[in-house]
Design a protein around this motif. Structure first.
Motif, PDB file in Angstrom:
ATOM      1  N   TYR A 306       3.614   9.434   0.831  1.00  0.00           N
ATOM      2  CA  TYR A 306       2.742   9.202  -0.323  1.00  0.00           C
ATOM      3  C   TYR A 306       3.350   8.155  -1.248  1.00  0.00           C
ATOM      4  N   LEU A 307       4.656   8.284  -1.544  1.00  0.00           N
ATOM      5  CA  LEU A 307       5.310   7.329  -2.430  1.00  0.00           C
ATOM      6  C   LEU A 307       5.282   5.920  -1.852  1.00  0.00           C
ATOM      7  N   ALA A 308       5.484   5.804  -0.546  1.00  0.00           N
ATOM      8  CA  ALA A 308       5.478   4.484   0.098  1.00  0.00           C
ATOM      9  C   ALA A 308       4.106   3.831   0.006  1.00  0.00           C
ATOM     10  N   GLU A 309       3.062   4.619   0.177  1.00  0.00           N
ATOM     11  CA  GLU A 309       1.702   4.075   0.128  1.00  0.00           C
ATOM     12  C   GLU A 309       1.256   3.797  -1.303  1.00  0.00           C
ATOM     13  N   ARG A 310       1.566   4.716  -2.190  1.00  0.00           N
ATOM     14  CA  ARG A 310       1.096   4.593  -3.573  1.00  0.00           C
ATOM     15  C   ARG A 310       1.914   3.593  -4.366  1.00  0.00           C
ATOM     16  N   PHE A 311       3.221   3.501  -4.092  1.00  0.00           N
ATOM     17  CA  PHE A 311       4.117   2.633  -4.855  1.00  0.00           C
ATOM     18  C   PHE A 311       4.915   1.755  -3.889  1.00  0.00           C
ATOM     19  N   PRO A 312       4.301   0.755  -3.290  1.00  0.00           N
ATOM     20  CA  PRO A 312       4.964  -0.035  -2.243  1.00  0.00           C
ATOM     21  C   PRO A 312       6.212  -0.784  -2.714  1.00  0.00           C
ATOM     22  N   ASP A 313       6.319  -1.046  -4.016  1.00  0.00           N
ATOM     23  CA  ASP A 313       7.525  -1.728  -4.498  1.00  0.00           C
ATOM     24  C   ASP A 313       8.644  -0.764  -4.841  1.00  0.00           C
ATOM     25  N   GLY A 314       8.400   0.551  -4.652  1.00  0.00           N
ATOM     26  CA  GLY A 314       9.445   1.544  -4.839  1.00  0.00           C
ATOM     27  C   GLY A 314       9.734   1.924  -6.268  1.00  0.00           C
ATOM     28  N   GLN A 315       8.899   1.501  -7.224  1.00  0.00           N
ATOM     29  CA  GLN A 315       9.111   1.857  -8.622  1.00  0.00           C
ATOM     30  C   GLN A 315       7.968   2.757  -9.086  1.00  0.00           C
TER      31      GLN A 315
END
Length: 352
Positions: A306-315
């Motif tokens: 979910y984090l990778a898809e929602r926040f692709p820049d990692g922040q």
């Protein structure tokens, strides 16, 4: 070759690590490395900088990565000034190091299907977990250094969360140094590592040093007369409060049935090649919930996806529900819309 942003940054971090710390006693500049590579084909210092960029790195060719491997395979590359040694002049042990490093770099270049690095997995170290200290009046006698049975961990707040995250960090990063400190033991050098702030950001003195990073996140933690046992989170005028069960007997309030966790990931303002991770809560159950969101084997892979898809820049920054059942904090499932009470990304300016 076009890599996705996460893969490109991973390669850039490795190239920067080679130049900056492969030989810790050597201060190798981008200009010097560019001069060495230019012996065979012209490379500008600005190009080296673009290959190492933490934000939007350019991707070098396979031939350039092979040159990196050859250069860092032997300290003879530094003799009489940085230069490239022809492959056929490498000694046997140097050639072995060259091929091993070349394979590593080319694998990073060609790993199109390389999965996103998990939030608590790091390519380089060290990693420092900074914890709040329990109030002195609540500490065990064993927290005193004067006690013959002194145990320093008795000074730590959120000890359940520390044990959970420290074990996970050591397992996920077996070759890296992982340290934990209470705030009063933090040294200046600790602030430029990968930093994980664990709990208590409202009264954790170290947190004030990270205001440059935290200032962009619209989440604040403040005291509230309705909650005497911890500080609540606010976004603008909206308050995020814990939930309590029905009172038992003559008690004015029932047990805690839901806490609020704050989970954030940002660049470390003291070292742009390192990260700042915050796991916090109104109470200790919220802190543990923030940690278990990333460590619990039952939900962490789905949460990382979910984090990778929602926040692709990692922040990102998230406020999460943490149910408490029979006194135990349950791990948040980020794909459950009801769990995510608030989320923010820097590219959006404000959260939702």
């Amino acid at each position: 070759m076009a890599l996705n942003p996460d893969q490109a940054r991973r390669l850039a971090r490795r190239l920067r690590q080679l130049r900056a710390s492969h030989w810790p006693d050597v201060d190798l500049t981008q200009v010097e490395l560019a001069t060495a590579f230019s012996m065979e084909s012209n490379v500008a210092p600005a190009t080296i900088s673009s290959w190492e960029s933490a934000g939007s790195p350019k991707t070098p060719t396979a031939a350039r990565l092979s040159a990196y491997a050859r250069f860092f395979a032997t300290r003879r590359s530094l003799e009489s000034g940085p230069h490239l040694i022809p492959e056929d002049e490498l000694a046997e042990d140097e050639r072995e190091r060259f091929h091993a490093l070349e394979k590593e770099l080319l694998d990073l270049l060609h790993a199109k299907d390389l999965p996103r690095r998990n939030t608590l997995s790091f390519d380089v170290g060290p990693v420092t977990v900074i914890c709040s200290e329990s109030p002195s009046e609540e500490q065990s006698p064993l927290a005193s250094a004067d006690n013959p049975n002194f145990t320093k961990l008795n000074q730590y707040a959120d000890l359940d969360a520390l044990i959970e995250i420290y074990g996970h960090l050591r397992a996920s990063n077996p070759i890296l140094d992982v340290f934990h400190r209470v705030t009063r033991d933090v040294r200046a050098d600790d602030l430029s590592t990968h930093v994980i702030l664990l709990g208590g950001i409202a009264w954790n003195a170290v947190t004030k040093r990270f205001q440059e990073a935290l200032g962009q996140v619209p989440v604040t933690q403040v005291e509230d007369p309705e909650v005497e046992t911890g500080e609540i989170f606010t976004v603008g005028d909206k308050r995020y409060l814990p939930s309590w069960g029905d009172a038992v007997g003559d008690k004015g309030r029932g047990p805690l049935v839901e806490d609020v966790a704050f989970l954030a990931r940002l660049p470390n303002p003291f070292n742009s090649s390192r990260t700042l991770t915050i796991c916090n809560g109104i109470h200790s159950r919220g802190v543990l919930g923030a940690v278990r969101c990333l460590t619990d084997a039952r939900v962490r892979d789905a949460n990382e996806a979910y984090l990778a898809e929602r926040f692709p820049d990692g922040q990102f920054a998230l406020l999460l529900r943490v149910p408490v059942v029979a006194g135990e904090a349950l791990s948040p499932d980020l794909k459950n819309d009801d769990v995510r009470r608030y989320e923010w990304a820097p590219t959006e300016g404000r959260g939702r």
